[in-house]
Write a protein that holds these residues in place. Structure first.
Motif, PDB file in Angstrom:
ATOM      1  N   LEU A 269       0.815  -1.223   0.000  1.00  0.00           N
ATOM      2  CA  LEU A 269       0.000   0.000   0.000  1.00  0.00           C
ATOM      3  C   LEU A 269       0.849   1.273   0.000  1.00  0.00           C
ATOM      4  O   LEU A 269       0.320   2.366  -0.055  1.00  0.00           O
ATOM      5  CB  LEU A 269      -0.938  -0.009   1.222  1.00  0.00           C
ATOM      6  N   ARG A 270       2.166   1.144   0.068  1.00  0.00           N
ATOM      7  CA  ARG A 270       3.033   2.325  -0.004  1.00  0.00           C
ATOM      8  C   ARG A 270       3.968   2.210  -1.211  1.00  0.00           C
ATOM      9  O   ARG A 270       3.733   2.834  -2.236  1.00  0.00           O
ATOM     10  CB  ARG A 270       3.790   2.495   1.328  1.00  0.00           C
ATOM     11  N   ASP A 271       4.973   1.345  -1.160  1.00  0.00           N
ATOM     12  CA  ASP A 271       5.885   1.227  -2.312  1.00  0.00           C
ATOM     13  C   ASP A 271       5.102   0.691  -3.514  1.00  0.00           C
ATOM     14  O   ASP A 271       5.274   1.162  -4.651  1.00  0.00           O
ATOM     15  CB  ASP A 271       7.067   0.303  -1.980  1.00  0.00           C
ATOM     16  N   GLY A 272       4.217  -0.281  -3.284  1.00  0.00           N
ATOM     17  CA  GLY A 272       3.415  -0.860  -4.372  1.00  0.00           C
ATOM     18  C   GLY A 272       2.518   0.179  -5.006  1.00  0.00           C
ATOM     19  O   GLY A 272       2.358   0.228  -6.228  1.00  0.00           O
TER      20      GLY A 272
ATOM     21  N   THR B 214      15.317  -5.847   5.608  1.00  0.00           N
ATOM     22  CA  THR B 214      15.710  -5.780   4.193  1.00  0.00           C
ATOM     23  C   THR B 214      14.601  -5.075   3.411  1.00  0.00           C
ATOM     24  O   THR B 214      13.422  -5.160   3.778  1.00  0.00           O
ATOM     25  CB  THR B 214      15.902  -7.177   3.585  1.00  0.00           C
ATOM     26  N   HIS B 215      14.982  -4.385   2.363  1.00  0.00           N
ATOM     27  CA  HIS B 215      13.994  -3.736   1.470  1.00  0.00           C
ATOM     28  C   HIS B 215      14.677  -3.741   0.098  1.00  0.00           C
ATOM     29  O   HIS B 215      15.469  -2.852  -0.211  1.00  0.00           O
ATOM     30  CB  HIS B 215      13.703  -2.319   1.972  1.00  0.00           C
ATOM     31  N   CYS B 216      14.401  -4.777  -0.705  1.00  0.00           N
ATOM     32  CA  CYS B 216      15.165  -4.960  -1.940  1.00  0.00           C
ATOM     33  C   CYS B 216      14.303  -4.713  -3.166  1.00  0.00           C
ATOM     34  O   CYS B 216      13.157  -5.161  -3.231  1.00  0.00           O
ATOM     35  CB  CYS B 216      15.750  -6.363  -1.987  1.00  0.00           C
ATOM     36  N   HIS B 217      14.880  -4.026  -4.124  1.00  0.00           N
ATOM     37  CA  HIS B 217      14.181  -3.781  -5.389  1.00  0.00           C
ATOM     38  C   HIS B 217      14.713  -4.734  -6.452  1.00  0.00           C
ATOM     39  O   HIS B 217      15.791  -5.310  -6.330  1.00  0.00           O
ATOM     40  CB  HIS B 217      14.294  -2.313  -5.787  1.00  0.00           C
ATOM     41  N   ASN B 218      13.920  -4.866  -7.517  1.00  0.00           N
ATOM     42  CA  ASN B 218      14.125  -5.978  -8.449  1.00  0.00           C
ATOM     43  C   ASN B 218      14.719  -5.563  -9.801  1.00  0.00           C
ATOM     44  O   ASN B 218      14.527  -6.254 -10.792  1.00  0.00           O
ATOM     45  CB  ASN B 218      12.767  -6.671  -8.665  1.00  0.00           C
TER      46      ASN B 218
ATOM     47  N   GLY C  98       9.860  -3.274  -9.333  1.00  0.00           N
ATOM     48  CA  GLY C  98       9.150  -3.839  -8.187  1.00  0.00           C
ATOM     49  C   GLY C  98      10.029  -4.169  -6.994  1.00  0.00           C
ATOM     50  O   GLY C  98      11.247  -3.957  -7.001  1.00  0.00           O
ATOM     51  N   ASN C  99       9.357  -4.686  -5.974  1.00  0.00           N
ATOM     52  CA  ASN C  99      10.011  -5.061  -4.709  1.00  0.00           C
ATOM     53  C   ASN C  99      10.079  -6.583  -4.611  1.00  0.00           C
ATOM     54  O   ASN C  99       9.524  -7.298  -5.442  1.00  0.00           O
ATOM     55  CB  ASN C  99       9.170  -4.556  -3.524  1.00  0.00           C
ATOM     56  N   THR C 100      10.677  -7.045  -3.564  1.00  0.00           N
ATOM     57  CA  THR C 100      10.668  -8.484  -3.259  1.00  0.00           C
ATOM     58  C   THR C 100       9.223  -8.909  -3.051  1.00  0.00           C
ATOM     59  O   THR C 100       8.455  -8.208  -2.403  1.00  0.00           O
ATOM     60  CB  THR C 100      11.424  -8.730  -1.938  1.00  0.00           C
TER      61      THR C 100
HETATM   62 MG   LIG Z   1      11.373   1.077  -2.079  1.00  0.00          MG
END
Ligand SMILES: [Mg+2]
Ligand SMILES: CC(=O)SCCNC(=O)CCNC(=O)[C@H](O)C(C)(C)COP(=O)(O)OP(=O)(O)OC[C@H]1O[C@@H](n2cnc3c(N)ncnc32)[C@H](O)[C@@H]1OP(=O)(O)O
Ligand SMILES: CC(C)C(=O)C(=O)O
Length: 498
Positions: free
Chosen positions: A12-15, A201-205, A237-239
């Motif tokens: 609901l935030r990064d997405g 962790t906060h990983c981007h793809n 995107g994110n993990t």
């Molecule tokens: Mg992010």
């Protein structure tokens, strides 16, 4: 003994930062409730200072959700923190997520600053947020490209200032898995007081390594992962939540446990995809349409003998009823026999071989072989059990003539006749059938296909009929396409007239 891994969902935030994926407050509450049922520990609900709508969503999600922590994002800016605290006032457990960029790229170009100044701003923001709530998460934006020694100084300072969680984002998705794992290990070994906070962790793809990096982070000491449903998030995107949850469920030997009720994964995945208008790629791990579909003969044979030959996850564990044996030109006899048997048809080996030959010819021309095709190839009369049958059909049509049809239906042994004219022979015949059945039915889809080439070909008709708010599907094959159309219509009617 297993170690608990906290799941921080940022759908609901990064997405929601993704173009076209914005949700209104009602939709966000729907997703938040589903996340609660799924068992996530933290829901990042928004960035309250960014707009009144986002502020309101954080307020409403805080009211709607019972046990997960509700988190609000801010910059290392007092006004942002004031607004986030205000938005979280109804949260049973609220967390402020503040932070600042720590890489040289961010320090030099974004902030026109230096490491010492940024360190001071990080400490000040953490202390300021701590005035409002106990639970403070600090993010070191672009930690993936931040020098480890400086990163360790920032992490140590914000823990001393009161951060309960420190987030190490690979904001640009740049790190390699061993590099990201080593970064987390370095922090675990070099930060004084690291035991007083959870590393996240906060990983981007961007390079397709978000999940691999996250896993390496966890194996080196991180105990919170920031993830999204379907891996949605800024840029590539994110993990994705479902991947991490299923990795640690499948690899119990790693001793990592989450609170995720994995049987809810598929439902929430579909919900997010449809609310955000973001289709899921068919080969997406865990939730893609083909994730549990087997379409080649050798795999199908293996799966039918023992599911685990080609499946490492039971589809039921992620909320999918069963795997799919998809019939294509790459299927073998085992798959065809299985499908026929599901449809109640058992064939001798000799007959199966013949049907298989015809099946391959059809499958080479037609990508998707459905149950009706299979039954037709096996020569089964699907209409034997029908209550309503077409007894006879006569049609006159031609150029310069009005089409007229006469039909006789056999309904449970009794004969009913009718005639009608129409805009073409099919229309006339359908009208005549309708005048006998007396129900309000609408044809929603009507597809006629030839099976082979040549004027003596069979015509196959698929029809979708809407009745009483539901859709019913009818199918028929006949060398006479008008008869096939009427039979398909009657086939659909038989599905709701019992
Ligand atoms: Mg992010
Ligand atoms: C990696 C991430 O996902 S971070 C989160 C990204 N999400 C968003 O940006 C969505 C919400 N953002 C917004 O609504 C707006 O950008 C706002 C309200 C935060 C700020 O809007 P504006 O005041 O118009 O600033 P604008 O967006 O143009 O620029 C960002 C400013 O914040 C500063 N900034 C960026 N990150 C931080 C931070 N973590 N801490 C402090 N300041 C920051 C930038 O340096 C820039 O300041 P400047 O104008 O003095 O150079
Ligand atoms: C705001 C932070 C956590 C972020 O989304 C990122 O760095 O990718």
């Amino acid at each position: 003994m297993s170690d608990r891994l906290f799941i921080f969902d940022t759908t609901l935030r990064d997405g929601e930062q993704v173009p076209g994926c914005q949700l209104n407050s009602i939709e966000k509450i729907q997703v938040a409730r589903a996340l609660e049922e799924l068992g996530v520990d933290v829901i990042e609900a928004g960035f309250p200072v960014s707009s009144p709508g986002d502020f309101n969503s954080v307020v409403e999600i805080s009211k709607a959700v019972t046990w997960p922590t509700i988190c609000a994002l801010t910059r290392a800016v007092e006004k942002d923190i004031d607004v986030a605290a205000e938005a979280l006032k109804f949260a049973k457990r609220g967390r402020i997520h503040t932070g600042i960029g720590t890489s040289d790229y961010h320090i030099r170009y974004k902030f026109n600053s230096n490491q010492e100044e940024i360190l001071e701003r990080a400490i000040a923001a953490t202390k300021y947020a701590k005035r409002y709530v106990e639970d403070i998460e600090f993010y070191c934006e672009d930690a993936g490209r931040t020098d480890n020694a400086y990163l360790a100084r920032v992490v140590e300072a914000v823990i001393k200032a009161g951060a309960t969680v420190v987030n190490i984002p690979d904001t640009t998705g740049y790190c390699l898995p061993d590099e990201y794992g080593a970064k987390i290990k370095y922090l675990m070994e070099h930060v004084d007081g690291i035991q007083n906070a959870i590393i996240s962790t906060h990983c981007h793809n961007d390079l397709g390594m978000a999940t691999a990096n996250t896993v390496q982070g966890v194996l080196n000491g991180a105990r919170q992962v920031e993830v999204t449903i379907n891996g949605i998030g800024e840029r590539a995107g994110n993990t994705s939540l479902e991947e991490v949850a299923m990795i640690f469920r499948s690899h119990k030997e790693r001793g990592i446990e989450t609170n995720i009720n994995t049987t809810k994964i598929y439902g929430i995945s579909r919900m997010v995809s449809s609310l955000m208008n973001m289709p899921i790629q068919p080969n997406k791990a865990i939730v893609g349409r083909n994730a549990f579909a087997h379409s080649s003969g050798i795999h199908q044979d293996g799966v039918l003998k023992n599911r685990e030959s080609y499946e490492i996850i039971d589809p039921k564990d992620v909320g999918i009823d069963d795997n799919a044996i998809v019939l294509t030109a790459r299927s073998g006899r085992a798959a065809l026999k299985h499908r026929l048997s599901v449809l109640g048809v058992e064939l001798s080996q000799e007959k199966l071989d013949k049907v298989y030959e015809e099946f391959l010819k059809l499958a080479d021309r037609k990508k998707d072989i459905n149950d009706d095709d299979v039954l037709m190839l096996a020569g089964k009369d699907r209409t034997a059990m029908h209550r309503i049958k077409l007894d006879y059909l006569q049609v006159t049509s031609g150029v310069g003539l009005q089409s007229v049809a006469s039909v006789c239906l056999d309904i449970a042994g009794e004969k009913f006749e009718a005639a009608a004219s129409g805009n073409g022979p099919v229309d006339a015949a359908i009208k005549a059938v309708k005048s006998i059945i007396h129900r309000t039915m609408t044809i929603q889809e009507f597809l006629i296909q030839a099976i082979n080439k040549g004027s003596d070909d069979m015509g196959k008709v698929h029809m979708q009929v809407e009745y009483d708010g539901n859709n019913y599907y009818g199918f028929a094959a006949n060398t006479d396409i008008i008869a096939a159309s009427v039979e398909a219509f009657i086939d659909a009617i038989n599905k709701f007239v019992k």
